[in-house]
Design a protein around this motif. Structure first.
Motif, mmCIF file in Angstrom:
data_model
loop_
_atom_site.group_PDB
_atom_site.id
_atom_site.type_symbol
_atom_site.label_atom_id
_atom_site.label_comp_id
_atom_site.label_asym_id
_atom_site.label_seq_id
_atom_site.Cartn_x
_atom_site.Cartn_y
_atom_site.Cartn_z
ATOM 1 N N LEU A 129 -83.908 44.570 50.173
ATOM 2 C CA LEU A 129 -83.387 43.508 49.236
ATOM 3 C C LEU A 129 -84.465 42.405 48.784
ATOM 4 O O LEU A 129 -85.591 42.614 49.525
ATOM 5 N N ASN A 130 -84.616 42.097 47.569
ATOM 6 C CA ASN A 130 -85.454 41.158 47.221
ATOM 7 C C ASN A 130 -84.833 39.675 47.842
ATOM 8 O O ASN A 130 -83.765 39.471 48.481
ATOM 9 N N HIS A 131 -85.648 38.704 47.441
ATOM 10 C CA HIS A 131 -85.054 37.320 48.132
ATOM 11 C C HIS A 131 -83.761 36.829 47.090
ATOM 12 O O HIS A 131 -83.271 35.849 47.476
ATOM 13 N N MET A 150 -80.850 41.348 45.768
ATOM 14 C CA MET A 150 -80.821 42.613 44.866
ATOM 15 C C MET A 150 -81.571 43.712 45.524
ATOM 16 O O MET A 150 -82.564 43.642 46.400
ATOM 17 N N ILE A 151 -81.160 44.995 45.155
ATOM 18 C CA ILE A 151 -81.654 46.278 45.837
ATOM 19 C C ILE A 151 -83.268 46.028 45.203
ATOM 20 O O ILE A 151 -83.454 46.166 43.996
ATOM 21 N N LYS A 152 -84.123 46.248 46.186
ATOM 22 C CA LYS A 152 -85.520 46.525 46.001
ATOM 23 C C LYS A 152 -86.124 47.699 46.288
ATOM 24 O O LYS A 152 -86.866 48.243 45.552
ATOM 25 N N LYS A 178 -75.501 44.635 57.326
ATOM 26 C CA LYS A 178 -74.892 44.345 58.255
ATOM 27 C C LYS A 178 -75.438 42.737 58.313
ATOM 28 O O LYS A 178 -76.360 42.314 58.860
ATOM 29 N N LEU A 179 -74.638 41.953 57.659
ATOM 30 C CA LEU A 179 -74.727 40.566 57.523
ATOM 31 C C LEU A 179 -74.805 39.856 58.875
ATOM 32 O O LEU A 179 -75.271 38.810 59.170
ATOM 33 N N GLU A 180 -74.231 40.423 59.944
ATOM 34 C CA GLU A 180 -73.921 39.559 61.207
ATOM 35 C C GLU A 180 -75.272 40.010 62.232
ATOM 36 O O GLU A 180 -75.421 39.334 63.122
ATOM 37 N N LYS A 181 -76.299 40.778 61.651
ATOM 38 C CA LYS A 181 -77.236 41.083 62.509
ATOM 39 C C LYS A 181 -78.425 39.778 62.063
ATOM 40 O O LYS A 181 -78.040 39.055 61.232
ATOM 41 N N GLY A 182 -79.420 39.865 62.851
ATOM 42 C CA GLY A 182 -80.401 38.581 62.703
ATOM 43 C C GLY A 182 -80.804 38.441 61.001
ATOM 44 O O GLY A 182 -80.454 39.101 60.216
ATOM 45 N N ASP A 183 -81.721 37.721 60.885
ATOM 46 C CA ASP A 183 -82.445 37.275 59.281
ATOM 47 C C ASP A 183 -83.084 38.715 58.781
ATOM 48 O O ASP A 183 -83.668 39.371 59.682
ATOM 49 N N LEU A 194 -77.857 37.037 49.534
ATOM 50 C CA LEU A 194 -76.564 38.046 49.455
ATOM 51 C C LEU A 194 -75.170 37.313 49.999
ATOM 52 O O LEU A 194 -74.182 37.581 49.271
ATOM 53 N N GLN A 195 -75.412 36.583 51.088
ATOM 54 C CA GLN A 195 -74.141 35.886 51.516
ATOM 55 C C GLN A 195 -73.527 35.144 50.392
ATOM 56 O O GLN A 195 -72.205 34.978 49.987
ATOM 57 N N LYS A 196 -74.524 34.467 49.564
ATOM 58 C CA LYS A 196 -74.048 33.412 48.635
ATOM 59 C C LYS A 196 -73.566 34.496 47.375
ATOM 60 O O LYS A 196 -72.369 34.026 46.955
ATOM 61 N N ARG A 197 -74.103 35.544 47.226
ATOM 62 C CA ARG A 197 -73.774 36.496 46.157
ATOM 63 C C ARG A 197 -71.919 37.143 46.479
ATOM 64 O O ARG A 197 -71.320 36.904 45.790
ATOM 65 N N GLN A 198 -71.962 37.178 47.760
ATOM 66 C CA GLN A 198 -70.774 37.877 48.250
ATOM 67 C C GLN A 198 -69.611 37.062 47.963
ATOM 68 O O GLN A 198 -68.541 37.514 47.549
#
Ligand SMILES: Cc1cc2nc3c(=O)[nH]c(=O)nc-3n(C[C@H](O)[C@H](O)[C@H](O)COP(=O)(O)OP(=O)(O)OC[C@H]3O[C@@H](n4cnc5c(N)ncnc54)[C@H](O)[C@@H]3O)c2cc1C
Length: 811
Positions: free
Chosen positions: A522-524, A527-529, A702-707, A714-718
Motif C-alpha cells: 500500500l502507499n501512505h 491505497m494499492i501500490k 492483517k490490520l492486527e499485525k505490526g506496523d 487504511l484504518q482511517k479509511r476502514q
C-alpha cells in the motif's frame, strides 16, 4: 534570487508554469521557477493551442477536464482575463465502422468522468461544421468543450497566480548544472548563482535531455518538426454566425480550428522529420524551423477535399516548430527513474490542452506522494531499459504518423520491434506465434492457425476467438506451455529481508523456506501500490536463503524505487533485479505434473510439492527454479530459467510433453482464464485509486499485525467505509468484451466502471471486473453496461466462477 527553496521547477513553458501554480495550490509556497529565456520561449509560444477533452483513458480525460475548468476560471478572472475560446466544440472524424465503435467506447468511458461526448453521423458533422464535405465520411465523435487558448497569456496567468501565492519566477536564468547531495537534496546551478532545494522538476520541453544529462539521465523523448498554416479570411466562416468547431481527421491526418475569420490547419504527414537528435543550437529561442509545405502534400490534399473552401483561400503564415513525443505517445509526468527527489513533466505533445492537468497531477505527487488518479499511464518508470534515442525516435515517428488513429484492443504497431527478446523468441515465431508487446518484450499472444492469419482491428471479439478457445481447452484438458518473459523478478537477501517485507506488505506473507505467498503493498494513503509473489528459496549450492520477489512485467523500476526507498539505514537488506536474466516457462493443465515428472528428477506429487511450493531443480540439464503457482486456475508450475539455458529447458519440456498432449498457449488464453478465477491485474484492476478492502482483498490484509506502510491511513479509511467495490460481472452479450473504462449504468446514472473484461471460455460467459457502488456489489445485483453504445445487462456473480474451491489448482 533565493539561495534555498523547497522546489525548483526548471522551464517556463506551460508544463513548468502549471506545475509551479499547482504546487502553490497544494500548499507549498516556497517554490521557484527558473527559465533560461523569457516564459514560453520554447514550444509553447507558437502552439496552435487547441484545448480538447478527448482521452484514451479516464486519467487523461480527467486531467484534461481539469485544464478546461482551470482555463475557464482564468479566462473569467476580472483582474487579468485571458483569451480562451471555450466550448466551440470539436469533431473527430471517422470513415470506418470500427472507428465509430471505438468512439462509442470512449464516449462510454468519458461518461464515468462526467464528460459528455456524443457520436454523430456524417450529416450532423456537416451541420455542426458547415465547411466540411461528407464524402467518405461516416460520422464522428463530438467533444463539446473543445476550444483554443492564448498560450502566452495562459502561462503568464499561471505564473502570476503562483507569484501571488508566494512562488518566485526567475527569467533569463539558464540552469547550467545540477548537483545531488548525499541527503538527496539538490543544488541547481544557474548563470546567476546557485539555488539549494529539496526537489527539482525538469519541465524543459525539447531541451529535456540537456537538463537530463545534468543529472545523468536520458529521457525517452524525441522531437518532431510539426507544421500548421494560417489562412486569409474565409467569408463562409463569418456567414455562419458561430465559431467553427475544432476538427481532427484520422483519415488524412490534419487538424483545424478557427483563427480570427480564417482557419488554422495543422498536419501530421507520413514523410515526417525528427528534430534536434544531434543536439540543439543554444540560440534556438523563440525560434521556428524553416517552412516545408512540400513535405505535407500527402495530407494537404485530404484537408482540401474535406474543406473545399481552403482551395479558394490564401495562406498567410506557416509555423513549423519542434514538438516532443515519447515511446508510447503519452507524456512522462512523475518521478524520474533511478533518482530521488527528482520529477519531470516532459514529452508533452498536446501540452496546451493537457498542461493544466499534468501540472496538477504532478504537484499532487510531489506534495502528497500520489495523485488523486492513478497516474501509471504517465509514470516515467513505465519503460525499463529499452529506451535509447533510436527506439524513441522510431516510435515518435510512428506515433506522429498515426496522431489521430487511436490504438485498437490487441493492436501493437510495428516500429521499434523487436526491442526485448529471449532465445526462444525466434523459436516461438517459427511455431507460428503472434506476439504482443509487454514493456518492450515480445510475448506470445497466441499461436496462429496459418501464417497469413491477421484478425481485424475491432472492439468486438476478433477472429482469434476460436484459436484462444482451443488453447484454453488444451490447458484445461491436457497441458499447455507458455513463455512469460519480462516478468519482474528481484532477489532480496540479507538478515532483515523478512521484517523489511513485513513492513512493506499489508498482510502476512509466508517466511517459510520452500513456500510461496502473495502480498499487497500500500502507499501512505492506504491505497494499492503493488502486488507481488514472495518465494522463499532454501539455501543451496546456488546461494543462501533468499527471497524472490515477483511482480508485473513493467513494474521493475516502480517497485525497485518503492522498495529501496523504504530500506532503513540499519537494515540488512539487499535487492538486485534478475528480470533480464531469467524467463518463466508456465506449464499448466491437469497433465502438467506428468510432464514435469518426465523431465525433472524428484517427487512432484501433491504431497511432496503442494501448491505454493518452490524448489530448485533441473529441467533436463537446464538449471531451473519451479514454483507451484497458477494464474490459469489449473494445476500449474512457473519454471524460472536463466536465459542461457532457456532453449534447453524448452526442448526438454516439449519432448516430455509429447506423451501428455502438451501444446503452446499465449497471453490471450491466460487473460481469459484469469478472468474466470478472480485474479487481478496490476494497473488494470489494482490501482492507487482504491484500497484493498474496496478491491476485495480483505483476506490479504492483517490490520492486527505490526506496523506496515499505509496501515494508519487504511484504518482511517476502514471507518469511513468503501466508496466503490470491485465485483465480477456476467455480461449478457457475446459479440464484444467489456473494455476497461466502460461505464455501468442504472436508471441513466453511472454506477460503476469496468477495469477488465474477457470471454471465459471454460465457463462460457462474458466476464468483467468493475468497481461499482457498494449498494450494488452483492451477488445478483443487475445493472447495464454501456458496451460501445449498446446497453446490455450486467449481473454481479460470485468471484472465481471457474472452480471456486480451487481444487484444480491444488491438483
Ligand atoms: C506547431 C505546433 C502546434 C501545436 N499545437 C498544439 C495544440 O493545438 N494543442 C496542444 O495542446 N498542444 C499543441 N502543441 C504542443 C504544445 O505546444 C507543447 O506540448 C507545449 O507547448 C510544451 O510545453 P512545455 O512547457 O513542455 O515545453 P516548452 O514550451 O518548450 O517549455 C520548456 C521551457 O524550458 C526552458 N528551458 C530549457 N532548458 C532550460 C534550462 N537549461 N534552464 C532553464 N530553462 C530551460 C525553455 O526555454 C522553455 O521555455 C503544438 C506544438 C507545435 C510545435
Amino acid at each position: 534570487m533565493k539561495s534555498r527553496t523547497k522546489v525548483v521547477v526548471i522551464g517556463g513553458g506551460i508544463a513548468g508554469c502549471s506545475t509551479l501554480y499547482h504546487l502553490t495550490q497544494e500548499g507549498w509556497s516556497d517554490v521557484v521557477l527558473v527559465e533560461r529565456n523569457e516564459l514560453t520561449s520554447g514550444t509553447t509560444w507558437h502552439s496552435a493551442a487547441q484545448v480538447t477533452n478527448f482521452g484514451m483513458n479516464q486519467t487523461m480525460v480527467g486531467l484534461k477536464t481539469h485544464s478546461i475548468n482551470l482555463y475557464k476560471e482564468l479566462a473569467e478572472d476580472p483582474d487579468y482575463p485571458i483569451n480562451y475560446h471555450h466550448g466551440d466544440g470539436g469533431i473527430r472524424l471517422a470513415n470506418t465502422e470500427a472507428q465509430m465503435q471505438g468512439y462509442r467506447h470512449f464516449t462510454s468511458m468519458a461518461r464515468g468522468m462526467e464528460v459528455g461526448f456524443e457520436v454523430i453521423d456524417a450529416e450532423e458533422c456537416a451541420r455542426r461544421h458547415p465547411l466540411i464535405s461528407t464524402d467518405n465520411l461516416i460520422g464522428g465523435l463530438w467533444d463539446p468543450l473543445d476550444g483554443d487558448i492564448d498560450p502566452a497569456q495562459l502561462c503568464q496567468a499561471l505564473a502570476r497566480r503562483a507569484r501571488k501565492s508566494g512562488a518566485e519566477v526567475y527569467r533569463n536564468t539558464p540552469v547550467t548544472a545540477l548537483t545531488q547531495h548525499k541527503d538527496d537534496t539538490w543544488t541547481v546551478h544557474t548563470e546567476h548563482g546557485d539555488i539549494d532545494c529539496d526537489i527539482v522538476v525538469n519541465a524543459c520541453g525539447y531541451r529535456v535531455n540537456e537538463v537530463g544529462a545534468m543529472m545523468g539521465v536520458h529521457h525517452p523523448v524525441a522531437s518532431m518538426e510539426h507544421q500548421y498554416f494560417l489562412t486569409e479570411e474565409i467569408p463562409a466562416i463569418k456567414d455562419t454566425g458561430h465559431r467553427m468547431p475544432l476538427l481532427r481527421c484520422p483519415i488524412s491526418d490534419y487538424y483545424c480550428r478557427q483563427e480570427k475569420n480564417g482557419l488554422l490547419v495543422g498536419f501530421y504527414e507520413q514523410d515526417c522529420k525528427t528534430w534536434g537528435m544531434d543536439g540543439i543550437d543554444p540560440n534556438f529561442v523563440n525560434a521556428l524551423c524553416p517552412d516545408d509545405l512540400d513535405r505535407v502534400t500527402d495530407v494537404l490534399e485530404g484537408a482540401f477535399a474535406r474543406m473545399p473552401a481552403l482551395m479558394e483561400t490564401g495562406i498567410h503564415t506557416v509555423v513549423n516548430g519542434p514538438i516532443t513525443y515519447t515511446i508510447d505517445g503519452a507524456p512522462l509526468v512523475g518521478p524520474i527513474p533511478g533518482k530521488r527527489n527528482a520529477f519531470c513533466i516532459i514529452g508533452l505533445r498536446a501540452g496546451l490542452g493537457e498542461g493544466g492537468g499534468h501540472g496538477w497531477l504532478l504537484a499532487q505527487q510531489i506534495v502528497h506522494g500520489e495523485a488523486q488518479y492513478d497516474t501509471w499511464c504517465l509514470d516515467p518508470r513505465r519503460f525499463t531499459g529499452h529506451t535509447n534515442a533510436e527506439l524513441t525516435a522510431l516510435k515518435a515517428i510512428e506515433d506522429y504518423q498515426n496522431e489521430f488513429r487511436f490504438h485498437f484492443p490487441h493492436e501493437h504497431r510495428p516500429a521499434g520491434r523487436p526491442a526485448k527478446t529471449t532465445p526462444l523468441t525466434p523459436v516461438l515465431a517459427a511455431e507460428g506465434a503472434e506476439f504482443t508487446v509487454v514493456n518492450g518484450w515480445e510475448r506470445v499472444d497466441y499461436i496462429k492457425p496459418a501464417p497469413d492469419f491477421h484478425p481485424s482491428l475491432s472492439f468486438n471479439f476478433d477472429e482469434a476467438f476460436e484459436v484462444i478457445a482451443a488453447e484454453v481447452r488444451n490447458v484445461q484438458d491436457n497441458a499447455g506451455l507458455a513463455e512469460v518473459n519480462g516478468f519482474n523478478r528481484f532477489e532480496i537477501t540479507g538478515a532483515d529481508r523478512h521484517s523489511f517485507l513485513d513492513r512493506m506488505f499489508c498482510g502476512t506473507v509466508t517466511k517459510r523456506a520452500g513456500r510461496v505467498g502473495l502480498g499487497y503493498l500500500l502507499n501512505h494513503h492506504g491505497m494499492i501500490k503493488g502486488e507481488a509473489t514472495v518465494a522463499n528459496l532454501p539455501a543451496s549450492d546456488r546461494g543462501p536463503e533468499r527471497v524472490w520477489y515477483g511482480s508485473a512485467a513493467a513494474s521493475e523500476l516502480h517497485d525497485m524505487d518503492w522498495l529501496s526507498r523504504h530500506i532503513q539505514k540499519d537494515e540488512d537488506v539487499q535487492i538486485r533485479s534478475l528480470t533480464n536474466d531469467q524467463t518463466i516457462l508456465v506449464l499448466a493443465g491437469p497433465r502438467a505434473r506428468g510432464v514435469l515428472s518426465t523431465c525433472a528428477r524428484g517427487d512432484w506429487s501433491a504431497e511432496a510439492f503442494p501448491w505454493l511450493s518452490v524448489r530448485e531443480c533441473f529441467i533436463g540439464f537446464a538449471s531451473a527454479t519451479v514454483m507451484g503457482v497458477s494464474f490459469s486456475g489449473e494445476l500449474a508450475y512457473e519454471i524460472h530459467v536463466p536465459n542461457a539455458s532457456l532453449y534447453a529447458a524448452y526442448l526438454a519440456l516439449r519432448k516430455a510433453g509429447e506423451a501428455h498432449g502438451l501444446k503452446l498457449f499465449g497471453a490471450r488464453a491466460v487473460e481469459s482464464m484469469r478472468m474466470e478465477k478472480g485474479f487481478l491485474h496490476w494497473k488494470a484492476d489494482l490501482i492507487t485509486e482504491f484500497d484493498p478492502f474496496e478491491t476485495g482483498l480483505d483476506r490479504f490484509v492483517k490490520l492486527e499485525k505490526g506496523d506496515f506502510i499505509g496501515k494508519e491511513a487504511l484504518q482511517k479509511r476502514q471507518t469511513e467505509g468503501a466508496r466503490k467495490k470491485l465485483v465480477t460481472l456476467r455480461i449478457d452479450a457475446s459479440h464484444a468484451p467489456a473494455h476497461g473504462g466502460a461505464s455501468l449504468m442504472q436508471d441513466g446514472k453511472v454506477v460503476g466502471t469496468v477495469t477488465s473484461g474477457d470471454w471465459g471460455h471454460r465457463v462460457g460467459m462474458n466476464l468483467a471486473y468493475a468497481f461499482v457502488d457498494p449498494a450494488l456489489a452483492t451477488e445478483g445485483s443487475t445493472m447495464q453496461l454501456d458496451l460501445c453504445g449498446d446497453l446490455v445487462a450486467a449481473t454481479v456473480i460470485a468471484p472465481s466462477p471457474y472452480d471456486p474451491g480451487f481444487d484444480r489448482i491444488r491438483g
